[in-house]
Design an enzyme around this catalytic site. Structure first.
Site, PDB file in Angstrom:
ATOM      1  N   TYR A  64      -0.017 -10.071   1.068  1.00 41.25           N
ATOM      2  CA  TYR A  64       1.055  -9.405   1.823  1.00 41.25           C
ATOM      3  C   TYR A  64       1.101  -9.922   3.252  1.00 41.25           C
ATOM      4  O   TYR A  64       0.096 -10.393   3.796  1.00 41.25           O
ATOM      5  CB  TYR A  64       0.864  -7.887   1.811  1.00 41.25           C
ATOM      6  CG  TYR A  64      -0.454  -7.402   2.350  1.00 41.25           C
ATOM      7  CD1 TYR A  64      -0.699  -7.299   3.717  1.00 41.25           C
ATOM      8  CD2 TYR A  64      -1.465  -7.024   1.477  1.00 41.25           C
ATOM      9  CE1 TYR A  64      -1.914  -6.847   4.200  1.00 41.25           C
ATOM     10  CE2 TYR A  64      -2.682  -6.569   1.954  1.00 41.25           C
ATOM     11  CZ  TYR A  64      -2.892  -6.479   3.320  1.00 41.25           C
ATOM     12  OH  TYR A  64      -4.104  -6.033   3.787  1.00 41.25           O
ATOM     13  N   TYR A  92       0.844  -1.194   0.000  1.00 39.62           N
ATOM     14  CA  TYR A  92       0.000   0.000   0.000  1.00 39.62           C
ATOM     15  C   TYR A  92       0.881   1.247   0.000  1.00 39.62           C
ATOM     16  O   TYR A  92       1.994   1.238   0.541  1.00 39.62           O
ATOM     17  CB  TYR A  92      -0.864   0.061   1.257  1.00 39.62           C
ATOM     18  CG  TYR A  92      -1.997  -0.924   1.313  1.00 39.62           C
ATOM     19  CD1 TYR A  92      -3.277  -0.562   0.922  1.00 39.62           C
ATOM     20  CD2 TYR A  92      -1.794  -2.213   1.801  1.00 39.62           C
ATOM     21  CE1 TYR A  92      -4.331  -1.450   1.006  1.00 39.62           C
ATOM     22  CE2 TYR A  92      -2.840  -3.115   1.883  1.00 39.62           C
ATOM     23  CZ  TYR A  92      -4.104  -2.737   1.485  1.00 39.62           C
ATOM     24  OH  TYR A  92      -5.144  -3.619   1.562  1.00 39.62           O
ATOM     25  N   HIS A 101      -7.217  -8.920  -1.700  1.00 34.82           N
ATOM     26  CA  HIS A 101      -8.561  -8.387  -1.456  1.00 34.82           C
ATOM     27  C   HIS A 101      -8.619  -6.911  -1.822  1.00 34.82           C
ATOM     28  O   HIS A 101      -7.598  -6.235  -1.919  1.00 34.82           O
ATOM     29  CB  HIS A 101      -8.969  -8.575   0.010  1.00 34.82           C
ATOM     30  CG  HIS A 101      -8.059  -7.870   0.973  1.00 34.82           C
ATOM     31  ND1 HIS A 101      -6.872  -8.422   1.410  1.00 34.82           N
ATOM     32  CD2 HIS A 101      -8.135  -6.650   1.565  1.00 34.82           C
ATOM     33  CE1 HIS A 101      -6.271  -7.592   2.233  1.00 34.82           C
ATOM     34  NE2 HIS A 101      -7.010  -6.495   2.344  1.00 34.82           N
ATOM     35  N   HIS A 140     -10.740  -3.425  -0.522  1.00 32.60           N
ATOM     36  CA  HIS A 140     -11.632  -2.830   0.476  1.00 32.60           C
ATOM     37  C   HIS A 140     -12.714  -2.017  -0.244  1.00 32.60           C
ATOM     38  O   HIS A 140     -12.422  -1.281  -1.191  1.00 32.60           O
ATOM     39  CB  HIS A 140     -10.866  -1.901   1.412  1.00 32.60           C
ATOM     40  CG  HIS A 140      -9.806  -2.591   2.211  1.00 32.60           C
ATOM     41  ND1 HIS A 140     -10.030  -3.077   3.479  1.00 32.60           N
ATOM     42  CD2 HIS A 140      -8.521  -2.885   1.923  1.00 32.60           C
ATOM     43  CE1 HIS A 140      -8.923  -3.628   3.944  1.00 32.60           C
ATOM     44  NE2 HIS A 140      -7.987  -3.534   3.009  1.00 32.60           N
ATOM     45  N   ARG A 152      -2.091 -12.151   4.200  1.00 32.58           N
ATOM     46  CA  ARG A 152      -3.491 -11.885   3.885  1.00 32.58           C
ATOM     47  C   ARG A 152      -3.802 -12.287   2.446  1.00 32.58           C
ATOM     48  O   ARG A 152      -3.024 -12.009   1.529  1.00 32.58           O
ATOM     49  CB  ARG A 152      -3.815 -10.395   4.060  1.00 32.58           C
ATOM     50  CG  ARG A 152      -3.759  -9.933   5.511  1.00 32.58           C
ATOM     51  CD  ARG A 152      -5.080  -9.340   5.953  1.00 32.58           C
ATOM     52  NE  ARG A 152      -6.184 -10.226   5.716  1.00 32.58           N
ATOM     53  CZ  ARG A 152      -7.388  -9.843   5.310  1.00 32.58           C
ATOM     54  NH1 ARG A 152      -7.618  -8.577   5.079  1.00 32.58           N
ATOM     55  NH2 ARG A 152      -8.370 -10.713   5.145  1.00 32.58           N
TER      56      ARG A 152
END
Length: 266
Positions: free
Chosen positions: A165, A126, A178, A180, A175
């Protein structure tokens, strides 16, 4: 000071399996179906300090509307739904289109709603100061977009498939990929946040966040479906994912009590 021992995936998986087994036995014995995650799901270690221990504080929604920011539909450009054109160059990774509808519990379209997304890049990174994952930052991908649902409740984004990640919940915790989603209603206090996953991810059984929803049917509703009709030749793959706001088939939403901490990358 000695380094604290990190729990292994095997230990966390054993806890996840035990909770799942207890839930299945409960349902078999006539217990309630749990379509929402437990606020105190113990394998989700990194959230323990955020678990609510007191009743939520109910605020006056009309008062909040006097001070909260607002947006107008004219403020949202259709170009904001394409996360691949924000910078001068092409982002790295697998280009995808994610489309679907926002529906109420009776299957009726919910039109004119603000839908926002944020996500990691193709390397699982991110653009966020708290993300220190040693994966490359893509200078051509910020990972945020938004749109307004159409008269039929439809939305569509063009983006890059995010990568998995690590997230330090335990040793070797990763994780699943995905995206959000945030949806605003007609008032600022009407907001839900959820996550969309991709079909066939091998990390599903290992992820305490995904597994905190103990009911398999409810978990399945978070997973998009590959849709070849959405796939563009020589351009992108297509995924379909509908969001149901109410009723027994309601899409799981994140705990509002998490506040700002609930909006970081985990």
């Amino acid at each position: 000071m000695p380094t604290p021992r990190q729990e292994t995936q095997q230990e966390l998986s054993a806890e996840i399996a035990a909770i799942a087994s207890n839930y299945r036995h409960s349902v078999a014995a006539g217990g309630a179906v749990a379509t929402q995650p437990s606020l105190d799901y113990a394998p989700y270690r990194s959230s323990i300090l955020r678990h609510p221990t007191k009743s939520l504080h109910h605020a006056d929604p009309e008062t909040i509307e006097l001070f909260s920011p607002a947006f107008g539909h004219q403020d949202v450009s259709p170009l904001e739904a394409d996360l691949t054109i924000v910078h001068n160059g092409e982002p790295q990774g697998e280009r995808i289109k994610v489309a679907g509808k926002v529906l109420d519990g009776d299957g009726r379209p919910v039109a004119g709603q603000l839908v926002e997304i944020w996500q990691a890049n193709a390397s699982g990174r991110y653009i966020h100061k708290r993300d220190q994952h040693p994966a490359p930052i893509d200078p051509n991908f910020t990972g945020v977009g938004r749109c307004i649902t159409g008269p039929d409740g439809s939305y569509a984004f063009t983006t890059i498939k995010p990568g998995a990640y690590p997230w330090k919940n335990h040793l070797n915790a990763w994780r699943p990929a995905h995206i959000h989603f945030s949806l605003f209603g007609s008032e600022f206090t009407q907001r839900i946040i959820t996550q969309m996953y991709f079909p066939g991810d091998q990390l599903f059984p290992l992820d305490p966040i995904y597994q905190s929803i103990v009911d398999q049917d409810a978990r399945d509703r978070l997973v998009a479906t590959y849709n070849h009709e959405l796939t563009s030749p020589e351009w992108s793959l297509g995924y379909n994912w509908d969001i149901v706001l109410t009723g027994s088939k309601r899409t799981w939403t994140e705990n509002e009590a998490l506040g700002e901490d609930g909006e970081h990358h985990e």
